[in-house]
Design a protein around this motif. Structure first.
Motif, short mmCIF file in Angstrom:
data_model
loop_
_atom_site.label_atom_id
_atom_site.label_comp_id
_atom_site.label_asym_id
_atom_site.label_seq_id
_atom_site.Cartn_x
_atom_site.Cartn_y
_atom_site.Cartn_z
N TRP A 43 0.84 -1.22 0.00
CA TRP A 43 0.00 0.00 0.00
C TRP A 43 0.86 1.25 0.00
N ILE A 44 2.01 1.21 0.68
CA ILE A 44 2.90 2.38 0.71
C ILE A 44 3.50 2.60 -0.67
N LEU A 45 3.94 1.52 -1.31
CA LEU A 45 4.55 1.65 -2.63
C LEU A 45 3.54 2.12 -3.65
N PHE A 46 2.32 1.60 -3.56
CA PHE A 46 1.28 2.00 -4.51
C PHE A 46 0.94 3.48 -4.34
N ALA A 47 0.75 3.91 -3.09
CA ALA A 47 0.38 5.30 -2.84
C ALA A 47 1.49 6.27 -3.26
N ALA A 78 7.78 11.75 -2.79
CA ALA A 78 7.25 10.44 -3.15
C ALA A 78 8.36 9.48 -3.55
N ALA A 79 9.35 9.97 -4.29
CA ALA A 79 10.47 9.12 -4.70
C ALA A 79 11.26 8.65 -3.49
N TYR A 80 11.47 9.54 -2.53
CA TYR A 80 12.22 9.18 -1.32
C TYR A 80 11.51 8.08 -0.54
N VAL A 81 10.21 8.23 -0.32
CA VAL A 81 9.45 7.23 0.43
C VAL A 81 9.45 5.90 -0.33
N PHE A 82 9.21 5.95 -1.63
CA PHE A 82 9.16 4.73 -2.43
C PHE A 82 10.48 3.97 -2.37
N SER A 84 12.99 4.23 -0.20
CA SER A 84 13.33 3.79 1.15
C SER A 84 12.62 2.49 1.50
N VAL A 85 11.32 2.44 1.23
CA VAL A 85 10.54 1.25 1.57
C VAL A 85 10.85 0.09 0.63
N ALA A 86 10.92 0.36 -0.67
CA ALA A 86 11.12 -0.72 -1.64
C ALA A 86 12.49 -1.37 -1.50
N LEU A 87 13.54 -0.57 -1.43
CA LEU A 87 14.88 -1.14 -1.40
C LEU A 87 15.20 -1.80 -0.07
N SER A 88 14.73 -1.22 1.03
CA SER A 88 14.94 -1.88 2.32
C SER A 88 14.19 -3.20 2.38
N GLY A 89 12.99 -3.23 1.81
CA GLY A 89 12.22 -4.48 1.78
C GLY A 89 12.88 -5.55 0.95
N LEU A 90 13.42 -5.16 -0.22
CA LEU A 90 14.12 -6.13 -1.05
C LEU A 90 15.34 -6.70 -0.33
N ALA A 91 16.10 -5.83 0.33
CA ALA A 91 17.28 -6.29 1.05
C ALA A 91 16.89 -7.23 2.20
N ALA A 92 15.82 -6.90 2.94
CA ALA A 92 15.39 -7.75 4.05
C ALA A 92 14.90 -9.10 3.55
N ASN A 93 14.16 -9.12 2.44
CA ASN A 93 13.68 -10.39 1.90
C ASN A 93 14.82 -11.26 1.40
N LEU A 94 15.84 -10.64 0.81
CA LEU A 94 17.01 -11.40 0.39
C LEU A 94 17.73 -11.98 1.61
N ALA A 95 17.89 -11.15 2.66
CA ALA A 95 18.59 -11.61 3.86
C ALA A 95 17.86 -12.76 4.53
N LYS A 96 16.53 -12.67 4.63
CA LYS A 96 15.80 -13.73 5.33
C LYS A 96 15.87 -15.06 4.58
N ARG A 97 15.98 -15.01 3.25
CA ARG A 97 16.13 -16.25 2.48
C ARG A 97 17.53 -16.82 2.63
N LEU A 98 18.52 -15.95 2.68
CA LEU A 98 19.90 -16.41 2.86
C LEU A 98 20.11 -16.98 4.27
N ILE A 99 19.50 -16.37 5.28
CA ILE A 99 19.68 -16.81 6.66
C ILE A 99 18.83 -18.04 6.97
N GLY A 100 17.58 -18.02 6.56
CA GLY A 100 16.72 -19.20 6.69
C GLY A 100 16.37 -19.57 8.12
#
Length: 243
Positions: A43-47, A78-82, A84-100
């Protein structure tokens, strides 16, 4: 400090808290279930994306320099919020898959260190919390742009982040790591914007801050002139070169 807080949570909080959540009904669980989806980034990315393109089109249609200037300001917010949320989320999702790390639901009682790196399953995507990362990123972004609400952002961030513990989806250390990483990433993006003269400036000490502020009460538009609504408290330096 982030590593220390996370390690302390792993060894002091994860086991007793997860056992309590698993074995004891809680009056907080309905509240946690109701607010936990705020941490979904969609919802944050869409808005922010809609706001970005709307403001960008308005800047091109504006007939006066000030209106275009203020529309471009909204573009950068809008670019700053997008980002910040998108790239931090991608990094966290990558980390959680690597850590498992296994989620509390799928670990044996008394076990808090069950790992299966690159497992690729929801069961082993506990650390760090993606929801908490999003919450940390958006709350820090708001706190940087509206410093007077920093205490409120801190309180909301903790409650929204730890709703993932309340519903049993994460350990406390997962949430702490996610909140701290998301908040750090928003500060990093603000510093990056400031380096390119956009939206923020970095003082000698302290966190990045907005460069300059718009007037609270802009002059009324002349007959036939269209203006983008002014946003008090947002910077105007480094966004548009006029003249």
């Amino acid at each position: 400090m982030a590593v220390n807080f996370t390690l302390l949570a792993v060894f002091l909080l994860d086991e007793p808290v997860s056992a309590h959540v698993r074995e004891t009904p809680s009056i907080l669980r309905p509240i946690g279930s109701a607010v936990t989806d705020f941490g979904k980034s969609g919802w944050i990315l869409f808005a922010s994306a809609i706001l970005f393109f709307e403001a960008l089109s308005s800047s091109r249609l504006a007939r006066h320099g000030k209106a275009r200037f203020e529309a471009l300001l909204v573009v950068h917010v809008a670019a700053y919020v997008f980002l910040s949320v998108a790239l931090s989320g991608l990094a966290a999702n990558l980390a959680k898959r690597l850590i498992g790390r296994a989620r509390p639901f799928f670990q044996e009682p008394g076990s808090i260190l069950d790992f299966s790196p690159l497992h690729g399953s929801y069961r082993f995507e506990s650390f760090p919390s993606g929801h908490a990362t999003t919450v940390g990123a958006i709350m820090m972004a708001v706190a940087l742009m509206a410093p007077r609400y920093r205490v409120l952002c801190l309180v909301l961030g903790l409650w929204l982040g730890f709703s993932r513990v309340i519903v049993g989806a994460h350990f406390p250390s997962d949430v702490i790591a996610g909140l701290l990483f998301g908040a750090w990433f928003s500060v990093f993006m603000a510093s990056l914007f400031a380096r390119h003269g956009l939206l923020f400036e970095v003082p000698a000490e302290g966190l990045p801050r907005l460069a300059r502020r718009l007037p609270v009460r802009p002059p009324l538009p002349e007959a036939g002139e269209w203006r983008w609504p002014a946003l008090p408290g947002l910077p105007v330096r480094g966004l548009l070169r006029i003249g």
